[in-house]
Design a protein around this motif. Structure first.
Motif, PDB file in Angstrom:
ATOM      1  N   TYR A  14       7.909  -6.416 -15.038  1.00 30.51           N
ATOM      2  CA  TYR A  14       6.795  -6.589 -14.104  1.00 30.51           C
ATOM      3  C   TYR A  14       6.338  -8.044 -14.084  1.00 30.51           C
ATOM      4  CZ  TYR A  14       2.016  -6.570 -12.344  1.00 30.51           C
ATOM      5  OH  TYR A  14       0.867  -6.860 -11.646  1.00 30.51           O
ATOM      6  N   ASN A  80      -1.005   4.078 -10.574  1.00 25.92           N
ATOM      7  CA  ASN A  80      -1.023   3.458  -9.248  1.00 25.92           C
ATOM      8  C   ASN A  80      -0.246   4.341  -8.265  1.00 25.92           C
ATOM      9  OD1 ASN A  80      -1.416   1.622  -7.217  1.00 25.92           O
ATOM     10  ND2 ASN A  80       0.099   0.161  -7.953  1.00 25.92           N
ATOM     11  N   GLU A  83       0.746   5.119  -3.050  1.00 26.30           N
ATOM     12  CA  GLU A  83       1.848   5.226  -2.087  1.00 26.30           C
ATOM     13  C   GLU A  83       2.904   6.231  -2.539  1.00 26.30           C
ATOM     14  OE1 GLU A  83       3.362   1.310  -1.473  1.00 26.30           O
ATOM     15  OE2 GLU A  83       1.510   0.560  -0.557  1.00 26.30           O
ATOM     16  N   PHE A  84       2.521   7.132  -3.428  1.00 27.83           N
ATOM     17  CA  PHE A  84       3.496   8.091  -3.956  1.00 27.83           C
ATOM     18  C   PHE A  84       4.130   8.914  -2.840  1.00 27.83           C
ATOM     19  CE2 PHE A  84       4.448  12.432  -5.295  1.00 27.83           C
ATOM     20  CZ  PHE A  84       5.404  12.192  -6.263  1.00 27.83           C
ATOM     21  N   ARG A  87       6.593   6.671  -0.650  1.00 28.93           N
ATOM     22  CA  ARG A  87       7.714   6.077  -1.391  1.00 28.93           C
ATOM     23  C   ARG A  87       8.604   7.125  -2.040  1.00 28.93           C
ATOM     24  NH1 ARG A  87       7.252   1.725  -6.458  1.00 28.93           N
ATOM     25  NH2 ARG A  87       9.429   1.926  -7.138  1.00 28.93           N
ATOM     26  N   TYR A  88       8.007   8.107  -2.691  1.00 32.11           N
ATOM     27  CA  TYR A  88       8.811   9.019  -3.502  1.00 32.11           C
ATOM     28  C   TYR A  88       9.193  10.312  -2.783  1.00 32.11           C
ATOM     29  CZ  TYR A  88       8.065   6.005  -7.511  1.00 32.11           C
ATOM     30  OH  TYR A  88       8.070   4.929  -8.366  1.00 32.11           O
ATOM     31  N   VAL A 108       7.462   7.555 -12.970  1.00 34.89           N
ATOM     32  CA  VAL A 108       6.739   7.079 -11.784  1.00 34.89           C
ATOM     33  C   VAL A 108       5.642   6.103 -12.192  1.00 34.89           C
ATOM     34  CG1 VAL A 108       5.188   7.798  -9.910  1.00 34.89           C
ATOM     35  CG2 VAL A 108       7.257   9.118 -10.393  1.00 34.89           C
ATOM     36  N   GLU A 111       7.139   2.705 -12.916  1.00 34.70           N
ATOM     37  CA  GLU A 111       7.628   2.010 -11.728  1.00 34.70           C
ATOM     38  C   GLU A 111       6.496   1.501 -10.846  1.00 34.70           C
ATOM     39  OE1 GLU A 111      10.392   4.489  -9.664  1.00 34.70           O
ATOM     40  OE2 GLU A 111      11.798   4.610 -11.346  1.00 34.70           O
ATOM     41  N   THR A 112       5.327   2.098 -10.965  1.00 28.06           N
ATOM     42  CA  THR A 112       4.212   1.719 -10.087  1.00 28.06           C
ATOM     43  C   THR A 112       3.068   1.035 -10.825  1.00 28.06           C
ATOM     44  OG1 THR A 112       3.211   3.923 -10.333  1.00 28.06           O
ATOM     45  CG2 THR A 112       4.713   3.603  -8.478  1.00 28.06           C
ATOM     46  N   ASP A 114       0.470  -1.485 -12.524  1.00 33.27           N
ATOM     47  CA  ASP A 114      -0.009  -2.758 -11.999  1.00 33.27           C
ATOM     48  C   ASP A 114      -0.975  -3.402 -12.999  1.00 33.27           C
ATOM     49  OD1 ASP A 114      -0.610  -4.878 -10.327  1.00 33.27           O
ATOM     50  OD2 ASP A 114      -2.088  -3.764  -9.163  1.00 33.27           O
TER      51      ASP A 114
END
Length: 261
Positions: A14, A80, A83-84, A87-88, A108, A111-112, A114
């Protein structure tokens, strides 16, 4: 150790990506700070017209707002999930996640995540220190431990609510979910619940318990004894709602049939 090692690998990746575009990284931090400062200015403007709001002083409400920012920052760092759905579910990336050895929700989250959002926690603590100093609050040796417990509990409340909401995506491929509406409701939790009517108080306490990420835990440090029962309930609500969120998520994963089905 496997999960800890995986987390560390994703964290390093990241920062490699973010520091490759340093101005974007800085701009994100500045934008978060401006947004939080705007909300603080709103509180200050309200108290230009009154000294007390339903028994709460300006500094108390500023302190509550500062506390509210800390568990929210922890939550947005590790959950975060905004946008799941797109995106997923719609793009089909969940199919890839389900082939990984780690638990799918943990994957998940990695990967997301922040970490930049933790800047909000620093802002919140600064606001709390400012308001607390203005009120002359006394801090006991165990209060930092209580602070960590209540912040973690608040983050679990957030995590449980939004994990459950994200899991709705397993049953629908609609682009628009209810997260924006829930986000608007959560902002009511940064103010004392007794300024709202009974229906909203019930909503914020027992249904979407965002009062447990703001006013209730903050009441402990403000010595508001009438809220101590809710203070003690905060860790319980955190665990209960997080378990509910995980249960809904796991059920949704079992019902998921893939992007092509």
């Amino acid at each position: 150790m496997f999960y800890l090692s995986l987390f560390w690998d994703y964290l390093k990746q990241y920062f490699k990506m973010r520091l490759a575009y340093r101005m974007d990284f800085v701009n994100g931090i500045v934008s978060d700070f401006v947004f939080q400062a705007t909300n603080l200015v709103f509180i200050l403007v309200v108290f230009q017209h009154t000294n007390v709001l339903k028994g709460w002083t300006r500094d108390e409400i500023i302190f509550i707002y500062g506390f509210f920012l800390v568990p929210y920052a922890v939550f947005t760092t590790f959950f975060n999930l905004w946008e799941f759905q797109e995106r997923y579910i719609i793009r089909g990336e969940m199919d890839r996640v389900l082939t990984r050895p780690a638990h799918n929700l943990f994957q998940v989250m990695l990967e997301t995540m922040d970490p930049q959002s933790l800047v909000g926690a620093v802002t919140g603590i600064v606001i709390m220190v400012y308001a607390g100093a203005d009120m002359g609050l006394d801090i006991a040796w165990y209060d930092p431990l209580m602070f960590l417990l209540l912040v973690a509990s608040g983050a679990l409340v957030y995590g449980g609510v939004y994990t459950g909401i994200a899991a709705i995506g397993f049953f629908s491929d609609s682009k628009t979910g209810i997260s924006p509406m829930i986000w608007n409701i959560q902002n009511y939790g940064r103010y004392p619940v007794n300024i709202y009517n009974k229906a909203i108080r019930i909503l914020l306490t027992w249904i979407l318990p965002f009062a447990f990420v703001g006013v209730y835990p903050a009441a402990y440090f403000l010595k508001r004894e009438e809220y101590y029962t809710y203070v003690m309930l905060t860790p319980v609500m955190g665990v209960v709602f997080f378990m509910i969120g995980i249960t809904i998520w796991n059920y949704g994963v079992k019902q998921y049939r893939g992007a092509g089905s």
